[in-house]
Design an enzyme around this catalytic site. Structure first.
Site, mmCIF file in Angstrom:
data_model
loop_
_atom_site.group_PDB
_atom_site.id
_atom_site.type_symbol
_atom_site.label_atom_id
_atom_site.label_comp_id
_atom_site.label_asym_id
_atom_site.label_seq_id
_atom_site.Cartn_x
_atom_site.Cartn_y
_atom_site.Cartn_z
ATOM 1 N N GLY A 98 0.849 -1.185 0.000
ATOM 2 C CA GLY A 98 0.000 0.000 0.000
ATOM 3 C C GLY A 98 0.885 1.235 0.000
ATOM 4 O O GLY A 98 2.000 1.208 0.517
ATOM 5 N N GLN A 139 2.947 9.969 1.244
ATOM 6 C CA GLN A 139 4.220 9.247 1.339
ATOM 7 C C GLN A 139 5.155 9.564 0.178
ATOM 8 O O GLN A 139 6.359 9.316 0.273
ATOM 9 C CB GLN A 139 3.985 7.733 1.389
ATOM 10 C CG GLN A 139 3.256 7.290 2.652
ATOM 11 C CD GLN A 139 3.078 5.793 2.669
ATOM 12 O OE1 GLN A 139 2.122 5.260 2.137
ATOM 13 N NE2 GLN A 139 4.032 5.092 3.277
ATOM 14 N N CYS A 141 5.476 0.048 7.632
ATOM 15 C CA CYS A 141 5.101 1.166 6.772
ATOM 16 C C CYS A 141 6.309 1.551 5.926
ATOM 17 O O CYS A 141 7.421 1.630 6.453
ATOM 18 C CB CYS A 141 4.654 2.352 7.632
ATOM 19 S SG CYS A 141 4.147 3.787 6.679
ATOM 20 N N LEU A 142 6.086 1.791 4.650
ATOM 21 C CA LEU A 142 7.204 2.186 3.776
ATOM 22 C C LEU A 142 7.837 3.492 4.238
ATOM 23 O O LEU A 142 8.986 3.763 3.902
ATOM 24 C CB LEU A 142 6.713 2.333 2.324
ATOM 25 C CG LEU A 142 6.267 1.026 1.647
ATOM 26 C CD1 LEU A 142 5.726 1.318 0.258
ATOM 27 C CD2 LEU A 142 7.407 0.024 1.585
ATOM 28 N N HIS A 167 -5.023 1.328 7.005
ATOM 29 C CA HIS A 167 -3.694 1.937 7.155
ATOM 30 C C HIS A 167 -3.512 3.061 6.131
ATOM 31 O O HIS A 167 -3.031 4.151 6.470
ATOM 32 C CB HIS A 167 -2.639 0.834 6.982
ATOM 33 C CG HIS A 167 -1.216 1.272 7.085
ATOM 34 N ND1 HIS A 167 -0.367 0.847 8.077
ATOM 35 C CD2 HIS A 167 -0.476 2.090 6.290
ATOM 36 C CE1 HIS A 167 0.838 1.391 7.894
ATOM 37 N NE2 HIS A 167 0.796 2.148 6.815
ATOM 38 N N GLU A 168 -3.915 2.811 4.874
ATOM 39 C CA GLU A 168 -3.736 3.840 3.830
ATOM 40 C C GLU A 168 -4.687 5.016 4.043
ATOM 41 O O GLU A 168 -4.317 6.170 3.836
ATOM 42 C CB GLU A 168 -3.928 3.241 2.430
ATOM 43 C CG GLU A 168 -2.984 2.100 2.071
ATOM 44 C CD GLU A 168 -1.549 2.327 2.466
ATOM 45 O OE1 GLU A 168 -1.067 3.470 2.359
ATOM 46 O OE2 GLU A 168 -0.899 1.361 2.905
ATOM 47 N N HIS A 207 -3.227 7.264 6.465
ATOM 48 C CA HIS A 207 -2.201 8.127 5.862
ATOM 49 C C HIS A 207 -2.830 9.377 5.246
ATOM 50 O O HIS A 207 -2.235 10.455 5.264
ATOM 51 C CB HIS A 207 -1.461 7.382 4.740
ATOM 52 C CG HIS A 207 -0.261 6.600 5.178
ATOM 53 N ND1 HIS A 207 0.808 7.168 5.821
ATOM 54 C CD2 HIS A 207 0.053 5.284 5.024
ATOM 55 C CE1 HIS A 207 1.731 6.228 6.049
ATOM 56 N NE2 HIS A 207 1.292 5.082 5.580
HETATM 57 NI NI NI Z 1 2.196 3.215 5.661
#
Ligand code: NI
Length: 184
Positions: free
Chosen positions: A46, A51, A88-89, A130-131, A134
């Site tokens: 995701g 991000q 998380c990225l 989660h997204e 964000h």
């Molecule tokens: Ni994330």
């Protein structure tokens, strides 16, 4: 294909509210393609616009080879609760257990601006939540207990020198996902 720089914890845009998309354009569809390329290169499942330094309310998801674009998503129904580990990225190498509703129904627009509704459970439900977090400036570490959050942030402090200007770059041949874990 172009890979976008990923903003990591400390970059202010990760904490900002996004702006709803009023109209899908070719430029936004190109952005979505680049977001998928970046997410796949980073071995993520995701990726949300903040991000990669953008403020549009857009995220991409790919759980089990099922690519999904969510534009202006809203969670309309939640059911149950489940706890599982997340990463998380934007916070590489940090993982923690997060309790969330186990099943969700969301409404969103797709890449053509068409409305759709999606019911999800298990990993897809977790990834959607989660997204969507964000897109409202929220990160998974916000859900950790005080002590777990403190130890996660201490570990992060020791690593953040690897990310000058809070940017994570993906040079060819040096991709993330070193531990083979999925990040959202
Ligand atoms: Ni994330």
């Amino acid at each position: 294909m172009s890979l976008l720089d990923i903003h990591v914890l400390g970059s202010p845009i990760l904490r900002q509210e996004t702006t709803p998309v009023e109209r899908m354009t070719d430029e936004l569809r190109r952005l979505i393609d680049d977001m998928f390329d970046t997410m796949h290169a980073a071995k993520g499942i995701g990726l949300a616009a903040p991000q990669i330094g953008r403020s549009e309310r857009i995220a991409v998801i790919d759980v089990e080879d099922n690519p999904i674009v969510i534009v202006n998503p809203e969670i309309v129904i939640t059911e149950g609760s489940a706890k599982a580990e997340e990463g998380c990225l934007s916070i590489p190498e940090i993982y923690g257990d997060v309790e969330r509703p186990a099943r969700v129904t969301i409404r969103a627009l797709d890449r053509d601006g068409e409305r759709f509704e999606l019911q999800a459970s298990e990993l897809l439900a977790r990834c959607l939540q989660h997204e969507i977090d964000h897109l409202h400036g929220k990160l998974f570490i916000d859900y950790l207990s005080f002590l777990k959050r403190r130890s996660a942030l201490a570990k992060w402090e020791s690593m953040r020198k690897d990310f000058p200007q809070n940017i994570r770059k993906f040079p060819p041949g040096e991709m993330a996902g070193r531990h083979g874990e999925e990040a959202l």
